[in-house]
Design a protein around this motif. Structure first.
Motif, PDB file in Angstrom:
ATOM      1  N   ARG A  56       0.824  -1.221   0.000  1.00  0.00           N
ATOM      2  CA  ARG A  56       0.000   0.000   0.000  1.00  0.00           C
ATOM      3  C   ARG A  56       0.858   1.271   0.000  1.00  0.00           C
ATOM      4  O   ARG A  56       0.407   2.315  -0.488  1.00  0.00           O
ATOM      5  N   LYS A  88       3.274   1.825  -1.758  1.00  0.00           N
ATOM      6  CA  LYS A  88       3.572   2.136  -3.164  1.00  0.00           C
ATOM      7  C   LYS A  88       2.593   3.182  -3.689  1.00  0.00           C
ATOM      8  O   LYS A  88       2.958   4.055  -4.464  1.00  0.00           O
ATOM      9  N   GLU A  89       1.332   3.087  -3.225  1.00  0.00           N
ATOM     10  CA  GLU A  89       0.307   4.056  -3.663  1.00  0.00           C
ATOM     11  C   GLU A  89       0.639   5.466  -3.211  1.00  0.00           C
ATOM     12  O   GLU A  89       0.205   6.441  -3.804  1.00  0.00           O
TER      13      GLU A  89
END
Ligand SMILES: NC(=O)c1ccc[n+]([C@@H]2O[C@H](COP(=O)([O-])OP(=O)(O)OC[C@H]3O[C@@H](n4cnc5c(N)ncnc54)[C@H](O)[C@@H]3O)[C@@H](O)[C@H]2O)c1
Length: 253
Positions: free
Chosen positions: A122, A124-125
């Protein structure tokens, strides 16, 4: 405020080093999820830092997704994860059994890895994040009576480097701390047990170790928390895959 508007998960944050890290991150503006087996103590810490408490057994790998989802629902996707929960048992090497060995790895290594995996996916988002693992001076020193602990902490150094390598392209920096002797309930419990086994006082059990610390004193959880903050902040923006010794110099020998 170095972490203003950011979200952090700190495991094992009901007491000791994890608690000091939760306090340090919150003082810099982070909203902190205080994860611990001990929900009552975690709730007290969460209240004092304005965060949330979530009961979590880090060794229950099947349960980690539910815990992680609860944090995301209440605070949002974490920018920072600190894998601080850990156990340390004192058993003569020749008496180590399957149960103690595997439980030590389940909590100290496996839980940290699989929670990191959930977070990284997550983060990465968000365009990046930081993960900080808790190794130990025991990652590097032979242990007569804490072999499972030492081996698990050595694994954390390797795990830190592998995760750092794989997630670097996503701007997720993964580092570790290797504390030395830090005054916490875990440390006091260890030396009380050692003292009882040898029929000596707490101070007498501590002295041989103190004699080996160049800075000549036991460290505080706050001294470890300051270095944790460095790894969460932009001040360490070009550092990943490192294990920093926070040990009063004991590992120089
Ligand atoms: N104190 C030291 O001298 C020292 C030195 C080197 C490394 N460390 C490491 O630092 C970390 C924190 O140590 P500490 O001294 O603050 O320990 P501590 O025992 O005082 O605190 C550990 C916290 O982790 C929680 N915890 C234990 N098992 C858990 C589980 N299965 N799931 C969730 N939470 C769990 C406990 O409830 C407790 O609140 C550990 O990983 C330890 O190995 C400590």
């Amino acid at each position: 405020m170095r972490l203003a508007g950011q979200v952090a998960i700190v495991t094992g944050a009901a007491q000791g080093i994890g608690k000091a890290i939760a306090e340090a991150y919150a003082a810099e503006g982070a909203r902190v999820a205080v994860l611990d087996l001990n929900l009552e103590a975690a709730a007290a810490v969460a209240e004092s830092v304005g965060g949330i408490a979530v009961r979590c057994d880090i060794g229950d790998l099947e349960g980690l997704k539910g815990v992680f989802d609860e944090v995301v629902e209440k605070l949002g996707v974490p920018n920072h994860l600190v894998n601080c929960a850990g156990i340390c048992t004192t058993v003569p090497l020749e008496q180590e059994d399957f149960s103690n060995w595997t439980k030590t790895f389940q909590i100290n290594v496996h839980g940290s890895f699989f929670l990191s995996q959930l977070c990284a996916e997550r983060m990465k988002e968000l365009g990046g994040g930081t993960i900080l693992n808790m190794a130990s001076m025991s990652s590097f020193l032979p242990k007569k009576e804490q072999a499972a602990y030492g081996a698990s902490k050595a694994a954390i150094v390797s795990m830190t480097r592998s995760c750092a390598l794989v997630w670097a392209p996503d701007n997720i920096r993964v580092n570790a701390l290797a504390p030395g002797l830090i005054r916490t309930p875990m440390m006091e419990g260890n030396f009380n047990r050692r003292a009882a086994m040898q029929g000596i006082s707490f101070e007498e059990a501590l002295q041989p170790m103190l004699d080996q610390i160049p800075l000549g004193k036991v460290g505080t959880p706050e001294e470890v928390a300051k270095t944790a903050l460095f790894f969460a902040s932009d001040e360490s923006s070009y550092i990943t895959g490192q294990t920093l010794e926070v040990c009063g110099g004991i590992l120089m020998r």
